[in-house]
Design an enzyme around this catalytic site. Sequence first.
Site, short mmCIF file in Angstrom:
data_model
loop_
_atom_site.label_atom_id
_atom_site.label_comp_id
_atom_site.label_asym_id
_atom_site.label_seq_id
_atom_site.Cartn_x
_atom_site.Cartn_y
_atom_site.Cartn_z
N HIS A 1 0.81 -1.23 0.00
CA HIS A 1 0.00 0.00 0.00
C HIS A 1 0.84 1.27 0.00
O HIS A 1 0.47 2.28 0.61
CB HIS A 1 -0.97 0.00 1.18
CG HIS A 1 -2.05 -1.04 1.09
ND1 HIS A 1 -2.43 -1.62 -0.10
CD2 HIS A 1 -2.83 -1.60 2.06
CE1 HIS A 1 -3.39 -2.49 0.13
NE2 HIS A 1 -3.66 -2.50 1.43
N HIS A 60 -10.70 2.58 -0.18
CA HIS A 60 -10.76 1.33 0.58
C HIS A 60 -11.95 1.32 1.55
O HIS A 60 -11.80 0.94 2.71
CB HIS A 60 -9.45 1.13 1.35
CG HIS A 60 -9.16 -0.30 1.71
ND1 HIS A 60 -9.95 -1.02 2.57
CD2 HIS A 60 -8.15 -1.13 1.34
CE1 HIS A 60 -9.44 -2.24 2.72
NE2 HIS A 60 -8.35 -2.33 1.98
N GLU A 64 -12.52 -2.39 -4.40
CA GLU A 64 -11.42 -1.48 -4.67
C GLU A 64 -11.11 -1.47 -6.17
O GLU A 64 -10.56 -2.44 -6.71
CB GLU A 64 -10.19 -1.91 -3.88
CG GLU A 64 -10.42 -1.94 -2.37
CD GLU A 64 -9.31 -2.69 -1.65
OE1 GLU A 64 -8.17 -2.17 -1.65
OE2 GLU A 64 -9.58 -3.79 -1.13
#
Length: 369
Positions: A125, A196, A333
């Site tokens: 991420h 998210h 997502e």
Amino acid sequence: MRRLAIVLLLIVCTGIACAQQLTRSGLDPARYDSIIDGKKTGLYTITNQQGMEACVTNYGARLVSLLYQGRDCVTGFDNVGDYRRFRQNYGATVGRYVGRIKGAKFTLDGVEYPLQENGKGVTSHGGYPGFADHIWTLKSQTDSTLTLQYISADGENGFPGELTVNLTYALSSRNGLEISYEATTTKPTVLNLTNHSFFNISGLFTQEITNQTLWVNSDRIATFDAQKNLDGRMRKVKGTPFDFRKPTRIGLHIDDDDDQLRVTKGYDHSFVLKTKGSDRKAAAIITDEATKTRMTVYTTEPVLHIYTGNGLKGNTRGKQNIYYPRRSAVCFEAMHLADSPNQPQFPSTVLRPGETFRSHTAYVFSTID
């Protein structure tokens, strides 16, 4: 007596004013007022004429609440401090690169870029702090739109180029939460952005989403190795627990004895979409028959990563004092594939100076008969 009456009137008026300051979803904006890393955080509210409301904090450009038909349909917290305590990307904008980059490095134009490693030999991420951990700047706001900006420094967590990202949240007349990104860079770089949010369109976060039905416009998923890194291969969904080409109850095969489900203990996979980048074609549809609610996802992105909240454990208290149990929400997502910088067969995530990255994703709500 007159003085007492005035005092009582002030108390009542103050109470009314406080009540009026609450959002429709019951949030107190004052609980998001803070100073983090020397920057001010806040809560921003947008609405549409159909009665939808979305609340966003500039801490991580996070979607805090999404109200449809009087029900809040996303997880989150009623104060900014809990977003810092519980780092599971609730409602967050994730970047500079969502997903795992294996080896914590990539090569672009013959130059190798070592990235910040955050466990198990990968960059996950975008490293820490990522976009979800920074304070975004409010650029503009109307009744129904909100634009935030974050400028990621050249070399942040190892990624090249100063990256300027503008993110717009909008509530459309079609009852859609519309999320649009624009980004530019000063050097060649890679980019993979997503939101998210954890959805439960029933608004009943004490219940699992496994009884809701799901349709996905995809016939392939990207597969993981045993360490939950993409192995560069694709798998057809036909005849597997990942076949949602017809509306199927989410929980029907979620615990099947399948090698991919064993890695993730439920759905947590990237579905390669058949929409060819068109946000006019539905990417996925989730339906809750009990509340007669439906949400359709549209996106210009090539992949929809679907995560069924397998890691929620019922020990995190969110809004309305609810402890979010396992599989009480699902993420959609919209993104590119993880590890694309090291997988040339995947769609490119390269952004170069002079180019503008643009993407659009919509979560459109409707009521079924």
